[in-house]
Design a protein around this motif. Structure first.
Motif, PDB file in Angstrom:
ATOM      1  N   PRO A 180       0.825  -1.208   0.000  1.00 33.30           N
ATOM      2  CA  PRO A 180       0.000   0.000   0.000  1.00 33.30           C
ATOM      3  C   PRO A 180       0.862   1.262   0.000  1.00 33.30           C
ATOM      4  CG  PRO A 180       0.223  -0.842   2.226  1.00 33.30           C
ATOM      5  CD  PRO A 180       0.940  -1.819   1.335  1.00 33.30           C
ATOM      6  N   PHE A 181       0.222   2.396  -0.259  1.00 36.91           N
ATOM      7  CA  PHE A 181       0.850   3.697  -0.137  1.00 36.91           C
ATOM      8  C   PHE A 181       0.489   4.208   1.250  1.00 36.91           C
ATOM      9  CE2 PHE A 181       0.268   8.394  -1.517  1.00 36.91           C
ATOM     10  CZ  PHE A 181       1.478   8.742  -0.937  1.00 36.91           C
ATOM     11  N   ILE A 182       1.508   4.381   2.105  1.00 37.06           N
ATOM     12  CA  ILE A 182       1.276   4.733   3.504  1.00 37.06           C
ATOM     13  C   ILE A 182       1.667   6.192   3.728  1.00 37.06           C
ATOM     14  CG2 ILE A 182       1.798   4.163   5.904  1.00 37.06           C
ATOM     15  CD1 ILE A 182       2.750   1.400   4.901  1.00 37.06           C
ATOM     16  N   VAL A 183       0.698   6.998   4.146  1.00 39.21           N
ATOM     17  CA  VAL A 183       0.944   8.404   4.447  1.00 39.21           C
ATOM     18  C   VAL A 183       1.094   8.534   5.957  1.00 39.21           C
ATOM     19  CG1 VAL A 183       0.070  10.767   4.285  1.00 39.21           C
ATOM     20  CG2 VAL A 183      -0.383   9.132   2.431  1.00 39.21           C
ATOM     21  N   VAL A 184       2.314   8.807   6.401  1.00 35.97           N
ATOM     22  CA  VAL A 184       2.613   8.906   7.834  1.00 35.97           C
ATOM     23  C   VAL A 184       2.548  10.372   8.236  1.00 35.97           C
ATOM     24  CG1 VAL A 184       4.350   8.513   9.620  1.00 35.97           C
ATOM     25  CG2 VAL A 184       4.066   6.860   7.765  1.00 35.97           C
ATOM     26  N   THR A 185       1.661  10.681   9.168  1.00 33.02           N
ATOM     27  CA  THR A 185       1.448  12.061   9.567  1.00 33.02           C
ATOM     28  C   THR A 185       1.357  12.154  11.083  1.00 33.02           C
ATOM     29  OG1 THR A 185       0.014  13.993   9.186  1.00 33.02           O
ATOM     30  CG2 THR A 185      -1.045  11.833   9.224  1.00 33.02           C
ATOM     31  N   ASP A 186       0.917  13.321  11.586  1.00 29.48           N
ATOM     32  CA  ASP A 186       0.824  13.504  13.034  1.00 29.48           C
ATOM     33  C   ASP A 186      -0.612  13.490  13.529  1.00 29.48           C
ATOM     34  OD1 ASP A 186       0.090  15.864  11.862  1.00 29.48           O
ATOM     35  OD2 ASP A 186       1.474  17.143  12.988  1.00 29.48           O
ATOM     36  N   VAL A 187      -1.520  13.009  12.681  1.00 31.54           N
ATOM     37  CA  VAL A 187      -2.913  12.834  13.097  1.00 31.54           C
ATOM     38  C   VAL A 187      -3.302  11.376  12.884  1.00 31.54           C
ATOM     39  CG1 VAL A 187      -3.571  15.215  12.604  1.00 31.54           C
ATOM     40  CG2 VAL A 187      -3.812  13.489  10.815  1.00 31.54           C
ATOM     41  N   ALA A 188      -4.387  10.959  13.523  1.00 29.14           N
ATOM     42  CA  ALA A 188      -4.769   9.542  13.505  1.00 29.14           C
ATOM     43  C   ALA A 188      -5.420   9.100  12.203  1.00 29.14           C
ATOM     44  CB  ALA A 188      -5.707   9.248  14.676  1.00 29.14           C
ATOM     45  N   GLY A 189      -5.762  10.053  11.336  1.00 22.97           N
ATOM     46  CA  GLY A 189      -6.422   9.719  10.083  1.00 22.97           C
ATOM     47  C   GLY A 189      -7.306  10.881   9.647  1.00 22.97           C
TER      48      GLY A 189
END
Length: 273
Positions: A180-189
């Motif tokens: 998959p393409f995983i977008v890692v950020t600082d929010v839960a979604g």
């Protein structure tokens, strides 16, 4: 790349506001994946660090529809921060945890060919990706390295462009056919309103995303994220997962198919009656 190789390849986008807060366990997890034969590709941002550098230099910066307006002065600083400070910091953290990684700018080997965005009159030297040099990425992967990509692109006329990291990562994921393409950020979604309460939505479709943009529920920096995700879904990527990078074992959970963050999937097919 063989089909087996493709199945082991996945693209991670790390947001600039997230990088400093990522725990060491995140990089250790990537190193462990590499030893298992999985092939991550990282595309990163660096927004806060760019803003900080611009402020120190007294250069004005502003955002239009979640994208940084990029003058020639801003472009020089953005490239310095993205391809220099941020890129090498990620490579160092991976190396410290036993991973083999190599830092690349999108201008290296014309990794990211770009052209000006449609509203360049308002955004300046902001680009969108027209071509990804997958031969270079696959060469790095075959040699056993994790490519770490800074989102600076090069036009056919050799003009440099500042590319939104979500957009760049989406183009890389599509070109590799990775998932998959995983977008890692600082929010839960992606947060939405359900029965009058705000909560993270486990799954959303393109039509739901468009409705949330129209209503203002999705705004600012989340807009480029979801737009990149939507473009991916039409380009060989089956799903995009937006997650909080500080959660323990987050990458493994995504790869095992556990429910975490928000998964963006294509519209369900309608069977004719």
């Amino acid at each position: 790349m063989s089909e087996a190789g493709k199945s082991n390849t996945f693209v991670i986008k790390c947001g600039g506001s997230t990088l400093a807060a990522l725990p060491n366990a995140f990089f250790a997890e990537l190193a462990a994946f590499q030893k298992e034969g999985k092939q991550p590709v990282i595309v990163h941002g660096g927004g806060p660090a760019i803003s900080q550098a611009l402020n120190k230099l007294g250069i004005h910066t502003e955002f239009v529809d979640g994208l940084r307006r990029t003058s020639a002065e801003v472009l020089d600083v953005a490239e310095m921060v993205l391809a220099g400070k941020i890129n090498k910091e990620i490579v160092r953290r991976l190396s410290q945890n036993g991973a083999k990684a190599v830092g690349l700018s999108g201008t290296d080997g014309r990794l990211l060919t770009a052209e000006a965005v449609a509203n360049a009159d308002r955004l300046g030297y902001v680009g969108e990706v027209t071509e990804v040099n997958t031969e270079l990425l696959n060469a790095m992967l075959t040699a056993g390295y994790i490519p770490v990509v800074a989102p600076v692109g090069l036009g056919v006329d050799n003009q440099r462009y500042n590319i939104n990291a979500d957009t760049a990562a989406g183009a890389v994921a599509s070109s590799l056919g990775a998932g998959p393409f995983i977008v890692v950020t600082d929010v839960a979604g992606i947060a939405g309103t359900v029965n009058g309460e705000k909560q993270v939505l486990p799954t959303v479709t393109p039509s739901q995303i468009q409705a949330m943009i129209d209503s203002g529920e999705i705004y600012g920096g989340m807009i480029p994220k979801v737009k990149a995700a939507l473009k991916c879904l039409g380009g060989g990527v089956n799903e995009v997962v937006i997650v909080n990078g500080s959660e323990q074992g987050v990458l493994g959970k995504v790869l095992r198919g556990e429910k975490i963050g928000t998964t963006i999937v294509a519209e369900p097919s309608v069977t004719p009656a």
